[in-house]
Scaffold this active site. Structure first.
Site, PDB file in Angstrom:
ATOM      1  N   LYS A 173       7.271   5.692   2.844  1.00 30.21           N
ATOM      2  CA  LYS A 173       7.949   4.557   3.462  1.00 30.21           C
ATOM      3  C   LYS A 173       8.763   3.782   2.442  1.00 30.21           C
ATOM      4  O   LYS A 173       9.791   3.180   2.790  1.00 30.21           O
ATOM      5  CB  LYS A 173       6.923   3.660   4.165  1.00 30.21           C
ATOM      6  CG  LYS A 173       6.259   4.362   5.355  1.00 30.21           C
ATOM      7  CD  LYS A 173       5.291   3.432   6.066  1.00 30.21           C
ATOM      8  CE  LYS A 173       4.622   4.152   7.234  1.00 30.21           C
ATOM      9  NZ  LYS A 173       3.712   5.240   6.774  1.00 30.21           N
ATOM     10  N   ASP A 200      -0.045  -0.161  -5.233  1.00 30.99           N
ATOM     11  CA  ASP A 200      -1.186   0.412  -4.523  1.00 30.99           C
ATOM     12  C   ASP A 200      -2.426   0.127  -5.358  1.00 30.99           C
ATOM     13  O   ASP A 200      -2.370   0.134  -6.598  1.00 30.99           O
ATOM     14  CB  ASP A 200      -1.015   1.919  -4.325  1.00 30.99           C
ATOM     15  CG  ASP A 200      -1.911   2.473  -3.224  1.00 30.99           C
ATOM     16  OD1 ASP A 200      -1.393   2.770  -2.132  1.00 30.99           O
ATOM     17  OD2 ASP A 200      -3.135   2.587  -3.447  1.00 30.99           O
ATOM     18  N   ASP A 224       0.980  -0.903   4.860  1.00 33.51           N
ATOM     19  CA  ASP A 224       0.623   0.383   5.474  1.00 33.51           C
ATOM     20  C   ASP A 224      -0.869   0.558   5.199  1.00 33.51           C
ATOM     21  O   ASP A 224      -1.270   1.205   4.240  1.00 33.51           O
ATOM     22  CB  ASP A 224       1.457   1.501   4.851  1.00 33.51           C
ATOM     23  CG  ASP A 224       1.323   2.814   5.594  1.00 33.51           C
ATOM     24  OD1 ASP A 224       0.602   2.852   6.605  1.00 33.51           O
ATOM     25  OD2 ASP A 224       1.944   3.808   5.160  1.00 33.51           O
ATOM     26  N   GLY A 241       4.633   7.045  -1.396  1.00 33.08           N
ATOM     27  CA  GLY A 241       5.988   6.513  -1.399  1.00 33.08           C
ATOM     28  C   GLY A 241       6.879   6.906  -0.238  1.00 33.08           C
ATOM     29  O   GLY A 241       8.081   6.629  -0.278  1.00 33.08           O
ATOM     30  N   CYS A 300      -1.975   4.340  10.674  1.00 33.65           N
ATOM     31  CA  CYS A 300      -1.847   5.637  11.338  1.00 33.65           C
ATOM     32  C   CYS A 300      -3.125   5.888  12.136  1.00 33.65           C
ATOM     33  O   CYS A 300      -3.685   6.984  12.124  1.00 33.65           O
ATOM     34  CB  CYS A 300      -1.565   6.762  10.338  1.00 33.65           C
ATOM     35  SG  CYS A 300      -2.744   6.880   8.975  1.00 33.65           S
ATOM     36  N   CYS A 339       0.869  -1.192   0.000  1.00 30.95           N
ATOM     37  CA  CYS A 339       0.000   0.000   0.000  1.00 30.95           C
ATOM     38  C   CYS A 339       0.896   1.229   0.000  1.00 30.95           C
ATOM     39  O   CYS A 339       0.902   2.012   0.952  1.00 30.95           O
ATOM     40  CB  CYS A 339      -0.926  -0.002   1.209  1.00 30.95           C
ATOM     41  SG  CYS A 339      -1.857  -1.534   1.452  1.00 30.95           S
ATOM     42  N   ALA A 340       1.662   1.398  -1.063  1.00 32.09           N
ATOM     43  CA  ALA A 340       2.762   2.366  -1.073  1.00 32.09           C
ATOM     44  C   ALA A 340       2.310   3.819  -1.053  1.00 32.09           C
ATOM     45  O   ALA A 340       3.041   4.700  -0.591  1.00 32.09           O
ATOM     46  CB  ALA A 340       3.654   2.115  -2.288  1.00 32.09           C
TER      47      ALA A 340
END
Length: 426
Positions: free
Chosen positions: A240, A258, A304, A238, A357, A234-235
């Site tokens: 991470k 993604d 992510d 970008g 998050c 789940c980039a």
């Protein structure tokens, strides 16, 4: 624009956000397009007023005794900026484009009202339905999430050291972050804004990237090593992915994908600026399986996961007022599906790093516990082992008390809210 006119504009934008349920950034952009006489400083100041009002929307409305945009802006001037009644009265003169003068009731509320007796969601400035979900520290956590977020940068190890970055940005009073070995923190300007990094050579040449310290630590805890095969499932933009590339010293391979190809678009320029050479982009192509060749091959899969974003309220204060119970339920289902998909790409000794998050247990510890219950071949790596493996044993102090993994938050560590769990085959 006069200072009073900026206040009036902020009230107008808040009305637009509330009446049409729009993201604050979109409403501010459209206001700027339809009021081209406003300069960049005017627009920035108006945006700052709007975001401050959204940070303390519930408490500001309580203080002023009304839920109108005018009341919320006025309350935020007291709560966020500690402005005196005389200062606010000068802004609200009714002259030119300034808001009408304060009524006697508004003046009384501004000077005399308190938050005594207010319910938890008002004291913490978050939606009432999240009171239980945020846990026993909901009020303190909510207050921490209502503060302005600092400007954090990550040193790009491919371009230099943190000391080099600190020297390059000394004129901006950059300081080392307390937790991330690559992090820098910049102070706010007097008007509450961050510096203009687009004019800084250290940023333009890729020595530093904008990334919250918590996000930096999430990538660090992946323990990505040079030569590994890594999938960032789940980039997004970008952030991470770039951090992983630096950890891996441009060796091995990172596959950045993604489900929404539009979210991947910013990564192209970022990869070039950062000097990253070991990333393959795998955007979606219709119904084709663009990751089929990675089945059973990856040493590390980073998820992510899409989530409610409760940990990012400092940066996106409008998001907390738009979140609904149905969106939480949707994200929980989506996260479970992505975790199930991620397993198929791991090799026999592969590990899975699950990140959100969010600060909601349903999206974090409970999600991992459900995964482990349905995948007995997997186990969670302890917070102590995760921290020790990356040479940062002090991070074990952030072990979650609610289940597997680590929790970072503005209340506990001064970062955005993040949850990080590492899962591996037994």
């Amino acid at each position: 624009m006069t200072p009073g006119a900026r206040i009036a504009a902020a009230i107008e934008v808040l009305d637009e956000i509330d009446n049409r349920h729009r993201p604050a950034s979109d409403a501010l952009k459209d206001w700027g397009l339809s009021h081209r006489f406003a300069g960049s400083k005017d627009r920035a100041a108006i945006g700052s007023f709007v975001f401050d009002a959204l940070r303390c929307k519930a408490s500001a409305a309580w203080i002023m005794g009304a839920e109108t945009s005018r009341a919320i802006v006025l309350g935020s001037l007291r709560e966020m900026r500690q402005m005196s009644l005389s200062e606010v009265s000068a802004l609200c003169s009714g002259e030119g484009h300034a808001p009408p003068p304060l009524s006697e009731a508004e003046q009384h509320a501004y000077t005399e009202a308190t938050l005594e007796g207010a319910p938890p969601h008002v004291l913490g400035d978050f939606p009432e339905w999240l009171t239980m979900a945020l846990g026993e520290d909901a009020i303190a956590l909510g207050r921490a999430l209502a503060d302005r977020a600092p400007v954090d940068l990550r040193t790009n190890r491919l371009k230099g050291t943190r000391q080099k970055a600190l020297t390059a940005l000394a004129h901006l009073h950059a300081e080392a972050t307390p937790l991330s070995p690559d992090g820098l923190r910049l102070p706010f300007t007097p008007d509450g804004r961050g510096p203009a990094l687009s004019a800084e050579p250290a940023y333009v040449k890729g020595l530093v990237e904008v990334q919250d310290e918590g996000s930096q630590l999430a990538a660090l805890l992946s323990n990505a090593k040079p030569g590994e095969q890594v999938l960032d499932l789940c980039a997004g933009g970008g952030g991470k992915t770039l951090a992983l590339a630096a950890l891996m010293q441009n060796k091995g391979q990172i596959y950045a994908s993604d489900s929404d190809g539009r979210r991947l678009m910013p990564i192209f320029k970022r990869l070039e600026r950062a000097g990253v050479r070991n990333v393959q982009l795998r955007p979606p192509k219709g119904g084709a399986d663009v990751l089929a060749d990675l089945a059973g091959r990856c040493d590390l899969v980073l998820v992510d996961a899409p989530c409610t974003g409760t940990g990012t309220w400092r940066r996106n204060p409008d998001a907390k007022w738009r979140i609904r119970p149905s969106s939480l339920e949707h994200h929980i289902d989506e996260q479970a599906e992505i975790l199930e998909k991620a397993v198929s790409y791991l090799n026999d000794k592969g590990r899975l790093l699950y990140i959100t998050c969010s600060l909601l247990r349903d999206e974090n510890e409970a999600q991992v516990e459900r995964f482990l219950a349905s995948h007995p071949a997997f186990e969670s790596v302890s917070a102590e082992d995760m921290a020790t493996a990356v040479g940062q044993p002090e991070l074990a102090a952030f072990a979650s008390s609610l289940g597997p993994g680590l929790r970072l938050s503005p209340l506990a560590g001064g970062t955005d809210g993040f949850y990080i769990a590492c899962l591996r085959r037994r």
